[in-house]
Design a protein around this motif. Sequence first.
Motif, PDB file in Angstrom:
ATOM      1  N   ARG A   6      25.834 -32.551 -11.961  1.00 19.62           N
ATOM      2  CA  ARG A   6      25.555 -33.644 -12.901  1.00 19.62           C
ATOM      3  C   ARG A   6      25.455 -33.070 -14.307  1.00 19.62           C
ATOM      4  O   ARG A   6      25.169 -31.897 -14.506  1.00 19.62           O
ATOM      5  N   ALA A   7      25.645 -33.938 -15.290  1.00 22.04           N
ATOM      6  CA  ALA A   7      25.612 -33.508 -16.694  1.00 22.04           C
ATOM      7  C   ALA A   7      24.267 -32.881 -17.054  1.00 22.04           C
ATOM      8  O   ALA A   7      24.225 -31.860 -17.743  1.00 22.04           O
ATOM      9  N   ASP A   8      23.162 -33.482 -16.573  1.00 20.98           N
ATOM     10  CA  ASP A   8      21.851 -32.911 -16.903  1.00 20.98           C
ATOM     11  C   ASP A   8      21.657 -31.546 -16.244  1.00 20.98           C
ATOM     12  O   ASP A   8      21.048 -30.656 -16.822  1.00 20.98           O
ATOM     13  N   ALA A   9      22.211 -31.341 -15.065  1.00 19.85           N
ATOM     14  CA  ALA A   9      22.124 -30.042 -14.395  1.00 19.85           C
ATOM     15  C   ALA A   9      22.925 -28.995 -15.168  1.00 19.85           C
ATOM     16  O   ALA A   9      22.479 -27.855 -15.312  1.00 19.85           O
ATOM     17  N   ARG A  11      23.518 -29.079 -18.402  1.00 22.16           N
ATOM     18  CA  ARG A  11      22.747 -28.806 -19.634  1.00 22.16           C
ATOM     19  C   ARG A  11      21.573 -27.892 -19.334  1.00 22.16           C
ATOM     20  O   ARG A  11      21.291 -26.960 -20.091  1.00 22.16           O
ATOM     21  N   ASN A  12      20.853 -28.164 -18.243  1.00 24.58           N
ATOM     22  CA  ASN A  12      19.730 -27.308 -17.862  1.00 24.58           C
ATOM     23  C   ASN A  12      20.197 -25.875 -17.628  1.00 24.58           C
ATOM     24  O   ASN A  12      19.567 -24.927 -18.086  1.00 24.58           O
ATOM     25  N   TYR A  13      21.304 -25.721 -16.908  1.00 25.91           N
ATOM     26  CA  TYR A  13      21.839 -24.391 -16.635  1.00 25.91           C
ATOM     27  C   TYR A  13      22.143 -23.666 -17.946  1.00 25.91           C
ATOM     28  O   TYR A  13      21.738 -22.509 -18.136  1.00 25.91           O
ATOM     29  N   ALA A  14      22.839 -24.346 -18.848  1.00 29.21           N
ATOM     30  CA  ALA A  14      23.201 -23.729 -20.129  1.00 29.21           C
ATOM     31  C   ALA A  14      21.960 -23.368 -20.938  1.00 29.21           C
ATOM     32  O   ALA A  14      21.889 -22.285 -21.544  1.00 29.21           O
ATOM     33  N   ARG A  15      20.977 -24.245 -20.949  1.00 32.02           N
ATOM     34  CA  ARG A  15      19.744 -23.991 -21.702  1.00 32.02           C
ATOM     35  C   ARG A  15      18.978 -22.818 -21.081  1.00 32.02           C
ATOM     36  O   ARG A  15      18.511 -21.924 -21.782  1.00 32.02           O
ATOM     37  N   ILE A  16      18.848 -22.809 -19.778  1.00 31.93           N
ATOM     38  CA  ILE A  16      18.153 -21.711 -19.097  1.00 31.93           C
ATOM     39  C   ILE A  16      18.866 -20.392 -19.360  1.00 31.93           C
ATOM     40  O   ILE A  16      18.229 -19.383 -19.670  1.00 31.93           O
ATOM     41  N   LEU A  17      20.173 -20.393 -19.260  1.00 30.42           N
ATOM     42  CA  LEU A  17      20.940 -19.166 -19.477  1.00 30.42           C
ATOM     43  C   LEU A  17      20.781 -18.660 -20.909  1.00 30.42           C
ATOM     44  O   LEU A  17      20.591 -17.460 -21.135  1.00 30.42           O
ATOM     45  N   ALA A  18      20.824 -19.566 -21.889  1.00 27.03           N
ATOM     46  CA  ALA A  18      20.649 -19.161 -23.297  1.00 27.03           C
ATOM     47  C   ALA A  18      19.266 -18.549 -23.517  1.00 27.03           C
ATOM     48  O   ALA A  18      19.138 -17.503 -24.176  1.00 27.03           O
ATOM     49  N   VAL A  19      18.245 -19.180 -22.972  1.00 27.17           N
ATOM     50  CA  VAL A  19      16.881 -18.652 -23.105  1.00 27.17           C
ATOM     51  C   VAL A  19      16.773 -17.316 -22.366  1.00 27.17           C
ATOM     52  O   VAL A  19      16.178 -16.355 -22.878  1.00 27.17           O
ATOM     53  N   ALA A  20      17.354 -17.228 -21.181  1.00 24.92           N
ATOM     54  CA  ALA A  20      17.304 -15.990 -20.400  1.00 24.92           C
ATOM     55  C   ALA A  20      17.980 -14.849 -21.141  1.00 24.92           C
ATOM     56  O   ALA A  20      17.486 -13.714 -21.127  1.00 24.92           O
ATOM     57  N   GLU A  21      19.094 -15.122 -21.788  1.00 25.51           N
ATOM     58  CA  GLU A  21      19.778 -14.081 -22.566  1.00 25.51           C
ATOM     59  C   GLU A  21      18.849 -13.520 -23.634  1.00 25.51           C
ATOM     60  O   GLU A  21      18.769 -12.302 -23.825  1.00 25.51           O
ATOM     61  N   GLU A  22      18.132 -14.407 -24.330  1.00 30.56           N
ATOM     62  CA  GLU A  22      17.197 -13.962 -25.371  1.00 30.56           C
ATOM     63  C   GLU A  22      16.024 -13.182 -24.773  1.00 30.56           C
ATOM     64  O   GLU A  22      15.630 -12.142 -25.302  1.00 30.56           O
ATOM     65  N   GLU A  23      15.461 -13.683 -23.687  1.00 34.09           N
ATOM     66  CA  GLU A  23      14.315 -13.025 -23.058  1.00 34.09           C
ATOM     67  C   GLU A  23      14.696 -11.654 -22.496  1.00 34.09           C
ATOM     68  O   GLU A  23      13.949 -10.687 -22.650  1.00 34.09           O
ATOM     69  N   VAL A  24      15.839 -11.580 -21.838  1.00 36.89           N
ATOM     70  CA  VAL A  24      16.274 -10.303 -21.274  1.00 36.89           C
ATOM     71  C   VAL A  24      16.602  -9.327 -22.404  1.00 36.89           C
ATOM     72  O   VAL A  24      16.272  -8.137 -22.316  1.00 36.89           O
ATOM     73  N   ALA A  25      17.206  -9.804 -23.475  1.00 38.30           N
ATOM     74  CA  ALA A  25      17.485  -8.928 -24.614  1.00 38.30           C
ATOM     75  C   ALA A  25      16.188  -8.371 -25.202  1.00 38.30           C
ATOM     76  O   ALA A  25      16.132  -7.223 -25.635  1.00 38.30           O
ATOM     77  N   SER A  44       9.768 -24.145 -13.213  1.00 39.93           N
ATOM     78  CA  SER A  44      10.222 -22.904 -12.579  1.00 39.93           C
ATOM     79  C   SER A  44      11.114 -23.193 -11.367  1.00 39.93           C
ATOM     80  O   SER A  44      12.017 -22.410 -11.055  1.00 39.93           O
ATOM     81  N   ALA A  45      10.892 -24.334 -10.709  1.00 39.39           N
ATOM     82  CA  ALA A  45      11.757 -24.698  -9.580  1.00 39.39           C
ATOM     83  C   ALA A  45      13.196 -24.949 -10.047  1.00 39.39           C
ATOM     84  O   ALA A  45      14.147 -24.634  -9.332  1.00 39.39           O
ATOM     85  N   THR A  46      13.344 -25.489 -11.245  1.00 38.73           N
ATOM     86  CA  THR A  46      14.693 -25.716 -11.790  1.00 38.73           C
ATOM     87  C   THR A  46      15.378 -24.384 -12.060  1.00 38.73           C
ATOM     88  O   THR A  46      16.567 -24.217 -11.767  1.00 38.73           O
ATOM     89  N   VAL A  47      14.627 -23.426 -12.605  1.00 32.60           N
ATOM     90  CA  VAL A  47      15.199 -22.095 -12.825  1.00 32.60           C
ATOM     91  C   VAL A  47      15.631 -21.505 -11.489  1.00 32.60           C
ATOM     92  O   VAL A  47      16.753 -21.002 -11.363  1.00 32.60           O
ATOM     93  N   ARG A  48      14.779 -21.595 -10.484  1.00 30.98           N
ATOM     94  CA  ARG A  48      15.097 -21.025  -9.163  1.00 30.98           C
ATOM     95  C   ARG A  48      16.257 -21.757  -8.481  1.00 30.98           C
ATOM     96  O   ARG A  48      16.996 -21.154  -7.705  1.00 30.98           O
TER      97      ARG A  48
END
Length: 187
Positions: A6-9, A11-25, A44-48
């Motif tokens: 779904r479109a919201d899923a 968007r969530n994936y893209a947002r989580i990945l962008a934040v994760a890139e910053e956090e891991v960096a 956190s369930a959405t991330v998992r």
Amino acid sequence: MPDRRRADARRNYARILAVAEEEVAAKGADASLEQIARTAGVGSATVRRHFPSRRALLEAVSRKWIEALCVRAQELTGRSDSREALLEWLGDVVAYGVSVRGLAAALAYDDVADPVHENSCSAAMQEAGDPLLRRAVQDGAVTTGVTVADLITLIVGIVLATEHHPDPAARADRLFRLAMAGLSPQT
């Protein structure tokens, strides 16, 4: 293959990945999944759901770097000096590993095989590096029996061992060159 989420899923994936890139960096492979979820504005369930393990998240964060290293291996394939081509690619792997936090952890081979989630980063690097290594072995420039997995494991160890050194890039490069040259003086 089209993305059927779904479109919201998406968007969530893209947002989580962008934040994760910053956090891991910023924090490396130990970046907090809970902090990533909070910053991304999801549970956190959405991330998992999107990233069932820390490794899956690290692999997604590292994907563009792995792709660049795979392209680099293809560029070096066919060079006249097969040992130099292999060493140049491995040197690039060391340099990326030092400069891109979390990449070494994404490349690490676990002792415990996860049958549900193959290490896609390591698999891609294996596929990319095989032609370089195979040619170097055929030319007698590298010892028979060496595998790309051996070389990546060595690089991961070097990168992880030098990450807190005052000049990790220089130290990792020195250790990598020493490992590739061996301890014997050149004749």
